[in-house]
Scaffold this motif. Structure first.
Motif, PDB file in Angstrom:
ATOM      1  N   PRO A   1      -4.100   0.739  -2.227  1.00  0.00           N
ATOM      2  CA  PRO A   1      -3.338  -0.082  -3.152  1.00  0.00           C
ATOM      3  C   PRO A   1      -2.563   0.830  -4.111  1.00  0.00           C
ATOM      4  CG  PRO A   1      -5.601  -0.896  -2.964  1.00  0.00           C
ATOM      5  CD  PRO A   1      -5.546   0.413  -2.232  1.00  0.00           C
TER       6      PRO A   1
ATOM      7  N   GLY B   1      -7.419   1.050   2.204  1.00  0.00           N
ATOM      8  CA  GLY B   1      -7.312  -0.145   3.042  1.00  0.00           C
ATOM      9  C   GLY B   1      -7.438   0.185   4.508  1.00  0.00           C
TER      10      GLY B   1
ATOM     11  N   HIS C   1       0.834  -1.201   0.000  1.00  0.00           N
ATOM     12  CA  HIS C   1       0.000   0.000   0.000  1.00  0.00           C
ATOM     13  C   HIS C   1       0.871   1.254   0.000  1.00  0.00           C
ATOM     14  CE1 HIS C   1      -3.839  -1.981   1.921  1.00  0.00           C
ATOM     15  NE2 HIS C   1      -3.869  -2.038   0.605  1.00  0.00           N
TER      16      HIS C   1
END
Lengths: 315, 315
Positions: free
Chosen positions: B278, B212, B157
């Motif tokens: 991401p 995320g 990430h």
């Protein structure tokens, strides 16, 4: 050991470690916010601030009772809408020299009062403060019912109450006078001052029975019914003979030379429920019918109108 | 005229009279509890306690700024879950000698900050207190999305921030030093200390983009990212070169002889958002990529690991 020894993160971990999460809590403590179930696409929300010295005294009440009381008064507000409480969140201000045992008891008090209704503590915030400050917000689920407002009383309705009345006021009077003698009745009202026992399940039940209006008795019955009369545009006539003064309240009144009915009519903090119902509704035994709704305005007892601020303007 | 002149009911009426209700509020102030829409059968809830002397000073901030700040920090928590705020409820402790104008400004501050996100003040509680105490609870709607937690950061990430960083810390440093000179840049950071401008809409937008993990930067970026690293079981590496220090922060740093990047990395209260995405996500321009997530633990900047308490353990 005190709160200051543990530090902020230690305190938060200690609190959350004592708090099991109920079924309604989708995401509990530890993130920016909690997530709580709201099954019918609405959430009932009530908030209150409790201040040390004003709403409780640490020399009169232990942490456990303060926690139960703080949770109870908000859970009772949710029940008074006809809803089932799902969770509370708590903003907590505490001094660095607060003993950890007191904080643990407070936390357990929140936990156990929530458990009475199947709710849990979903989240919170801790900060330093010279005195203990407790902000509780309770959430609840109406289960598809309409909320029972203060504004729905209509002429022809009967007025009924359920739960304790006068207990907390009696307990306060005894505590103010000094340590009570050891009789069971006196102990009971002192315990009631420290920790109310709201008739939670009667809230949703009253909604199902068709209550026209309902509220939590927190400032005294006369004053609180005044809000119903005003919001509904009606007059509420109470029958003082209809109130069954509970034995422990009567004993306490004798002890301090007070009028027990005054405590019943004007004492706050018991978190009883008061509601109005169509006259034809068959009420469960736990409700006492104490008056009726008529055309007009205000609250009348002993044939005299009660002032807006309750007993202050009553005599 | 003061709060004491008006009495409890007068104060409550004065506050609620200034508060329009938004579309999400099914039942606003005036009953035992409010009822707020929760369209997707879940409600996001966050609560904070703000204390005079600790979180704000009446000689540094007017009522309006305090109200906006108190609302903002809770609304930002809701946004940081990826939710849209719907309402707040407010528990208010105020002294009897509080000027009514200050209370009005506070109320207008709550109202206007809520209006920024289309929310409103659905209810509250007022009590007497020696100092101003504000308990705000914010509710929000996830619009069907999963909440964005702190625990979802994964190696690979990128770490990104949006909103102001370092402004509030710069403003605080200037206020502590004394009244700032009248330059526009200095005025701007002082105003930012008094009233944050969280990038609310970026919260739900980040959730849609596939963030995320996300949180509201309230204690300082390094410390707050430490929570993400810990909750996710990952290491976060920040690139100090990647931070664009805003002009007003740079000017303020020169004024007091401070390191502006220290304010950016460790200053709290700006309520920026930090999130991980991401690597393939194309981020809107308002996000700055400032680091990456790798295997391991802790937060690393300048090649050194940051202690859990942020800057304290950094140097």
């Amino acid at each position: 050991m005190t709160v200051g020894d543990l530090g902020e993160f230690g305190v938060v971990n200690r609190i959350t470690g004592r708090l099991p999460q109920g079924a309604a809590v989708i995401l509990g403590p530890g993130d920016d916010a909690a997530v709580v179930a709201a099954p019918d696409r609405r959430v009932v929300v009530s908030t209150d601030l409790l201040l040390e010295g004003r709403h409780f005294r640490r020399d009169w009440s232990g942490g456990y009772d303060v926690g139960r009381k703080a949770a109870a008064q908000n859970l009772a507000d949710v029940a008074a809408m006809g809803a089932v409480p799902t969770s509370i969140v708590v903003g907590l201000g505490i001094p660095a020299d607060l003993p950890l045992t007191w904080l643990d008891e407070l936390t357990d008090g929140f936990r156990d009062e929530c458990a009475v209704v199947g709710a849990s503590v979903a989240g919170g915030d801790v900060t330093r403060c010279d005195q203990v400050v407790i902000g509780v917000t309770a959430l609840g689920d109406l289960e598809g019912r309409a909320p029972v407002l203060r504004s729905g009383a209509r002429p022809g309705h009967v007025v009924a109450v359920t739960g304790r009345l006068g207990y907390a006021a009696a307990g306060w009077a005894l505590l103010e006078k000094g340590p009570p003698a050891g009789s069971a009745a006196l102990e009971e009202v002192v315990a009631a001052h420290r920790r109310p026992s709201p008739p939670y399940t009667m809230g949703p039940r009253a909604a199902e029975l068709g209550a026209g209006a309902m509220l939590d008795v927190s400032d005294g019955l006369l004053q609180d019914l005044g809000h119903v009369a005003e919001a509904s545009g009606v007059r509420i006539e109470l029958d003082p003979q209809a109130f069954a003064v509970a034995e422990p309240v009567a004993v306490a009144a004798k002890e301090v030379g007070a009028d027990p009915l005054e405590w019943v009519l004007t004492g706050g903090e018991d978190h009883a429920l008061a509601a109005v119902f169509p006259a034809e509704v068959r009420l469960p035994e736990s409700w006492q019918v104490v008056g009726r709704v008529v055309e007009g305005s205000g609250v009348v007892v002993y044939g005299r109108e009660v002032g807006r601020r309750g007993w202050d303007h009553f005599e």
